[in-house]
Scaffold this active site. Structure first.
Site, PDB file in Angstrom:
ATOM      1  N   VAL A 289       0.112  -3.266   5.512  1.00  0.00           N
ATOM      2  CA  VAL A 289      -0.506  -3.622   4.237  1.00  0.00           C
ATOM      3  C   VAL A 289      -0.904  -2.367   3.465  1.00  0.00           C
ATOM      4  O   VAL A 289      -1.451  -1.419   4.049  1.00  0.00           O
ATOM      5  CB  VAL A 289      -1.791  -4.455   4.497  1.00  0.00           C
ATOM      6  CG1 VAL A 289      -2.487  -4.795   3.185  1.00  0.00           C
ATOM      7  CG2 VAL A 289      -1.464  -5.720   5.258  1.00  0.00           C
TER       8      VAL A 289
ATOM      9  N   LYS B  26       4.889  -0.987   0.031  1.00  0.00           N
ATOM     10  CA  LYS B  26       6.121  -1.768   0.018  1.00  0.00           C
ATOM     11  C   LYS B  26       6.512  -2.187  -1.401  1.00  0.00           C
ATOM     12  O   LYS B  26       7.637  -1.958  -1.851  1.00  0.00           O
ATOM     13  CB  LYS B  26       5.924  -3.003   0.916  1.00  0.00           C
ATOM     14  CG  LYS B  26       7.161  -3.795   1.148  1.00  0.00           C
ATOM     15  CD  LYS B  26       6.831  -5.050   1.942  1.00  0.00           C
ATOM     16  CE  LYS B  26       6.275  -6.116   1.025  1.00  0.00           C
ATOM     17  NZ  LYS B  26       6.260  -7.469   1.593  1.00  0.00           N
ATOM     18  N   THR B  27       5.561  -2.800  -2.085  1.00  0.00           N
ATOM     19  CA  THR B  27       5.846  -3.280  -3.446  1.00  0.00           C
ATOM     20  C   THR B  27       6.093  -2.116  -4.393  1.00  0.00           C
ATOM     21  O   THR B  27       7.012  -2.152  -5.211  1.00  0.00           O
ATOM     22  CB  THR B  27       4.680  -4.146  -3.959  1.00  0.00           C
ATOM     23  OG1 THR B  27       4.462  -5.192  -3.011  1.00  0.00           O
ATOM     24  CG2 THR B  27       4.998  -4.767  -5.306  1.00  0.00           C
TER      25      THR B  27
ATOM     26  N   GLY C 184      19.235  -4.248 -14.754  1.00  0.00           N
ATOM     27  CA  GLY C 184      17.933  -4.563 -15.326  1.00  0.00           C
ATOM     28  C   GLY C 184      17.303  -5.626 -14.456  1.00  0.00           C
ATOM     29  O   GLY C 184      17.569  -6.797 -14.606  1.00  0.00           O
ATOM     30  N   ILE C 185      16.483  -5.169 -13.515  1.00  0.00           N
ATOM     31  CA  ILE C 185      16.030  -6.091 -12.477  1.00  0.00           C
ATOM     32  C   ILE C 185      14.737  -6.801 -12.873  1.00  0.00           C
ATOM     33  O   ILE C 185      13.790  -6.181 -13.323  1.00  0.00           O
ATOM     34  CB  ILE C 185      15.769  -5.323 -11.167  1.00  0.00           C
ATOM     35  CG1 ILE C 185      16.940  -4.411 -10.823  1.00  0.00           C
ATOM     36  CG2 ILE C 185      15.484  -6.289 -10.038  1.00  0.00           C
ATOM     37  CD1 ILE C 185      18.267  -5.118 -10.720  1.00  0.00           C
ATOM     38  N   THR C 186      14.709  -8.080 -12.654  1.00  0.00           N
ATOM     39  CA  THR C 186      13.452  -8.804 -12.797  1.00  0.00           C
ATOM     40  C   THR C 186      13.125  -9.357 -11.422  1.00  0.00           C
ATOM     41  O   THR C 186      13.949  -9.311 -10.512  1.00  0.00           O
ATOM     42  CB  THR C 186      13.577  -9.994 -13.762  1.00  0.00           C
ATOM     43  OG1 THR C 186      14.449 -10.948 -13.180  1.00  0.00           O
ATOM     44  CG2 THR C 186      14.106  -9.574 -15.109  1.00  0.00           C
TER      45      THR C 186
ATOM     46  N   HIS D  20       4.875 -10.950   6.974  1.00  0.00           N
ATOM     47  CA  HIS D  20       5.914 -11.022   8.000  1.00  0.00           C
ATOM     48  C   HIS D  20       6.259 -12.441   8.390  1.00  0.00           C
ATOM     49  O   HIS D  20       7.146 -12.661   9.181  1.00  0.00           O
ATOM     50  CB  HIS D  20       5.472 -10.249   9.236  1.00  0.00           C
ATOM     51  CG  HIS D  20       5.182  -8.823   8.947  1.00  0.00           C
ATOM     52  ND1 HIS D  20       6.153  -7.970   8.484  1.00  0.00           N
ATOM     53  CD2 HIS D  20       4.044  -8.112   9.011  1.00  0.00           C
ATOM     54  CE1 HIS D  20       5.614  -6.782   8.295  1.00  0.00           C
ATOM     55  NE2 HIS D  20       4.339  -6.851   8.592  1.00  0.00           N
TER      56      HIS D  20
ATOM     57  N   ASN E 294       5.679   7.406   3.033  1.00  0.00           N
ATOM     58  CA  ASN E 294       5.230   7.273   1.646  1.00  0.00           C
ATOM     59  C   ASN E 294       3.910   8.011   1.367  1.00  0.00           C
ATOM     60  O   ASN E 294       3.245   8.466   2.285  1.00  0.00           O
ATOM     61  CB  ASN E 294       5.066   5.775   1.322  1.00  0.00           C
ATOM     62  CG  ASN E 294       4.876   5.520  -0.158  1.00  0.00           C
ATOM     63  OD1 ASN E 294       5.351   6.273  -1.003  1.00  0.00           O
ATOM     64  ND2 ASN E 294       4.163   4.448  -0.485  1.00  0.00           N
TER      65      ASN E 294
HETATM   66  P1  GTP Z   1       0.783  -5.258   0.479  1.00  0.00           P
HETATM   67  O1  GTP Z   1       1.765  -6.022  -0.370  1.00  0.00           O
HETATM   68  O2  GTP Z   1      -0.623  -5.637   0.218  1.00  0.00           O
HETATM   69  O3  GTP Z   1       1.153  -5.257   1.917  1.00  0.00           O
HETATM   70  O4  GTP Z   1       0.844  -3.738   0.026  1.00  0.00           O
HETATM   71  P2  GTP Z   1       2.109  -2.896  -0.257  1.00  0.00           P
HETATM   72  O5  GTP Z   1       2.632  -2.322   1.004  1.00  0.00           O
HETATM   73  O6  GTP Z   1       3.050  -3.631  -1.111  1.00  0.00           O
HETATM   74  O7  GTP Z   1       1.486  -1.688  -1.075  1.00  0.00           O
HETATM   75  P3  GTP Z   1       1.454  -1.493  -2.642  1.00  0.00           P
HETATM   76  O8  GTP Z   1       2.780  -1.092  -3.123  1.00  0.00           O
HETATM   77  O9  GTP Z   1       0.789  -2.628  -3.262  1.00  0.00           O
HETATM   78  O10 GTP Z   1       0.556  -0.202  -2.702  1.00  0.00           O
HETATM   79  C1  GTP Z   1      -0.780  -0.204  -2.254  1.00  0.00           C
HETATM   80  C2  GTP Z   1      -1.561   0.841  -2.981  1.00  0.00           C
HETATM   81  O11 GTP Z   1      -1.052   2.122  -2.670  1.00  0.00           O
HETATM   82  C3  GTP Z   1      -1.481   0.709  -4.498  1.00  0.00           C
HETATM   83  O12 GTP Z   1      -2.722   1.007  -5.031  1.00  0.00           O
HETATM   84  C4  GTP Z   1      -0.479   1.755  -4.884  1.00  0.00           C
HETATM   85  O13 GTP Z   1      -0.674   2.258  -6.163  1.00  0.00           O
HETATM   86  C5  GTP Z   1      -0.708   2.812  -3.848  1.00  0.00           C
HETATM   87  N1  GTP Z   1       0.473   3.612  -3.599  1.00  0.00           N
HETATM   88  C6  GTP Z   1       1.708   3.144  -3.264  1.00  0.00           C
HETATM   89  N2  GTP Z   1       2.555   4.164  -3.122  1.00  0.00           N
HETATM   90  C7  GTP Z   1       1.868   5.283  -3.380  1.00  0.00           C
HETATM   91  C8  GTP Z   1       2.215   6.669  -3.389  1.00  0.00           C
HETATM   92  O14 GTP Z   1       3.336   7.082  -3.162  1.00  0.00           O
HETATM   93  N3  GTP Z   1       1.205   7.547  -3.670  1.00  0.00           N
HETATM   94  C9  GTP Z   1      -0.053   7.140  -3.942  1.00  0.00           C
HETATM   95  N4  GTP Z   1      -0.942   8.079  -4.199  1.00  0.00           N
HETATM   96  N5  GTP Z   1      -0.394   5.866  -3.947  1.00  0.00           N
HETATM   97  C10 GTP Z   1       0.543   4.936  -3.665  1.00  0.00           C
HETATM   98 MG    MG Z   2       2.844  -5.659  -1.965  1.00  0.00          MG
END
Ligand code: GTP
Ligand code: MG
Length: 367
Positions: free
Chosen positions: A86, A90-91, A109-111, A134, A184
Site C-alpha cells: 500500500v 502502484k497507481t 490516449g489512455i483513460t 490483491h 520507487n
Molecule cells: P494504494 O493504491 O493505496 O495501495 O497505493 P499505491 O501503491 O497506488 O500508491 P500511490 O500511487 O497512491 O502513491 C502513494 C503516495 O506516494 C502518493 O502520495 C504519491 O504521490 C506518493 N508517491 C508515489 N510515487 C512517488 C515517488 O516516486 N516519489 C515520491 N516522493 N512520492 C511518490
Molecule cells: Mg493506488
C-alpha cells in the site's frame, strides 16, 4: 476433445486438476497433469465427478480445443500486473506510464474506463492490469486463472520490503511469472535502493547485477524518472517469453472484474487470452451467460472485436460473473445457457449441502 490432457479436462470441467489426478490414482491409472487421457478414462472420470460429458468429433472440437497448431500462433502483447505494498506507488506508476505513452506521441490516449489499460511503447502494445488490492488476484489464482505474464513489483525505496510486498512476491511466484522490481520514490531524501535490493534477496529476488534473475529499475513515479527504462525492461522480458496466442478461434479468457450497472445491466471486464472476441458472440462466464451486445476498449471506444491480451468491457451478460471466472465463446447461445445453468445448479446444490452440514456445534462458526 479426444486425447485431452488432465489439465485440459480439469479446465473443461471446472475442477482442480488435483481432483482428477486423485481419481485417476484411485482408478489405478496414475497420470500427471500434462499427460493425455483415453476417451474411456475421460468418461470414467467425468462420470465419477458426477458430470456428463460428450467426447467431440474433430469438427465440434474446434470450438473447444485448447490445442493450437504452432502455425496458428501469432505474437500477442504482454499482460503486466503492478503489485506492491500500500502506498508504494502502484497507481502513480500506472499514471506515469500512461503519461509516457501519451507524451511519446504514440496512439495511446489512455483513460481509465476499465480496470485495465493498454499503452503503446515504440509501436508495441503492453497491457497493464490494475488490480485494486490483491483480492482479485487471489480469486483468480484460486480459480486457476493465469492472467498475467509479468509482474512489476513496486517497492518504495524509503520504506523497503513490507507485508504486502511479501504477499505480492508469493503471488507472483505461485503464478510462475517473472518479476521485475521497480524501486520507487528514489527522489525522496530517505531513499535507499541498495537496501531494497538487500532485503529482497531474502525472498529469492536477486538483481541481475548481483548474479540473480530479476531486473531492477530505480524509478520515481512522481518525478517520472526511470519510467522508460522500466518499460524497456518489460519489453525485454516479454521478448524472452515469446508470448503467442491463436487469434483465429473462439475466444476464451478471464473475467477481471464485473458489476451491475443501473443503466447498462451486467458489465464485465474481460481479458481475452485466446481467440478473438466479437460483438454478437454467445459466451459463458462462470455461471452467467449471454450474447455480447457491446464492447468498450480501455480508451472508452466501442469496438467490434478484441484480440488476445486485450481487455474489454462487455455488455450483454444476463447476470454478474465473478472476478477470475473463465469465459468462453460458444457456437450458439442455447449451448452457452445450458452450461451456465448447469454450473449455477451445481453451485446451488453445493450451497444446500453446506447448509445441511450445519449442526448445533458449528452453527455459531457459520454465522
Ligand atoms: P494504494 O493504491 O493505496 O495501495 O497505493 P499505491 O501503491 O497506488 O500508491 P500511490 O500511487 O497512491 O502513491 C502513494 C503516495 O506516494 C502518493 O502520495 C504519491 O504521490 C506518493 N508517491 C508515489 N510515487 C512517488 C515517488 O516516486 N516519489 C515520491 N516522493 N512520492 C511518490
Ligand atoms: Mg493506488
Amino acid at each position: 476433445p479426444q486425447g485431452s490432457t488432465v489439465a485440459e479436462l480439469a479446465d473443461l470441467l471446472g475442477v482442480p486438476a488435483n481432483d482428477i489426478i486423485k481419481r485417476l490414482f484411485l482408478l489405478g491409472t496414475p497420470l500427471t497433469v500434462t499427460e493425455s487421457m483415453s476417451d474411456d478414462l475421460i468418461e470414467l472420470v467425468a462420470d465419477d465427478l458426477g458430470r456428463e460429458i460428450k467426447i467431440m468429433t474433430k469438427e465440434e472440437e474446434n470450438s473447444f480445443s485448447f490445442y493450437d497448431d504452432p502455425k496458428d500462433l501469432k505474437p500477442r502483447p504482454p499482460v503486466v500486473t503492478v503489485m506492491g505494498h500500500v502506498d508504494h506507488g502502484k497507481t502513480s506508476l500506472l499514471d506515469a506510464i500512461r503519461h509516457t505513452g501519451v507524451a511519446a506521441g504514440e496512439a495511446g490516449g489512455i483513460t481509465q474506463a476499465i480496470g485495465a489499460s493498454q499503452v503503446q511503447i515504440n509501436g508495441r502494445t503492453i497491457t497493464f492490469i490494475d488490480t485494486p488490492g490483491h483480492e482479485t488476484f487471489t480469486a483468480m489464482r484460486a480459480r486457476g486463472a493465469k492472467v498475467t505474464d509479468i509482474v512489476i513489483l513496486i517497492v518504495a525505496a524509503d520504506d523497503g520490503v513490507m507485508p504486502q510486498t511479501i504477499e505480492s512476491i508469493n503471488h507472483a511466484k505461485a503464478a510462475e511469472v517473472p518479476i521485475i522490481v521497480a524501486v520507487n520514490k528514489i527522489d525522496k531524501p530517505g531513499a535507499d535502493p541498495t537496501r531494497v535490493r538487500q532485503e529482497l534477496t531474502e525472498y529469492g529476488i536477486i538483481p541481475e547485477e548481483w548474479g540473480g534473475q530479476n531486473m531492477f529499475v530505480d524509478i520515481s513515479a512522481k518525478k517520472k524518472l526511470g519510467i522508460d527504462d522500466l518499460l524497456e525492461a518489460v519489453l525485454l522480458e516479454a521478448d524472452v517469453l515469446e508470448l503467442k496466442a491463436n487469434p483465429d478461434t473462439f475466444a476464451s479468457g478471464n473475467v477481471l472484474e464485473a458489476k451491475l450497472d443501473r443503466g447498462r445491466g451486467s458489465v464485465a471486464t474481460l481479458l481475452v487470452n485466446r481467440g478473438t472476441l466479437r460483438v454478437g458472440d454467445a459466451i459463458v462466464a462462470g455461471m452467467s451467460y449471454g450474447k455480447i451486445r457491446a464492447m468498450i476498449d480501455s480508451r472508452g471506444n466501442n469496438v467490434k472485436e478484441a484480440a488476445p491480451s486485450t481487455p474489454v468491457e462487455v455488455l450483454g451478460l444476463q447476470s454478474v460473473p465473478m472476478a477470475g471466472d473463465e469465459f468462453r465463446v460458444f457456437q450458439d447461445e442455447r449451448e452457452a445457457r445450458s452450461l451456465a445453468d448447469e454450473r449455477a445448479l451445481k453451485a446451488r446444490i453445493e450451497e444446500q449441502n453446506k447448509v445441511k452440514h450445519v449442526t448445533l456445534e458449528n452453527l455459531f462458526d457459520t454465522m
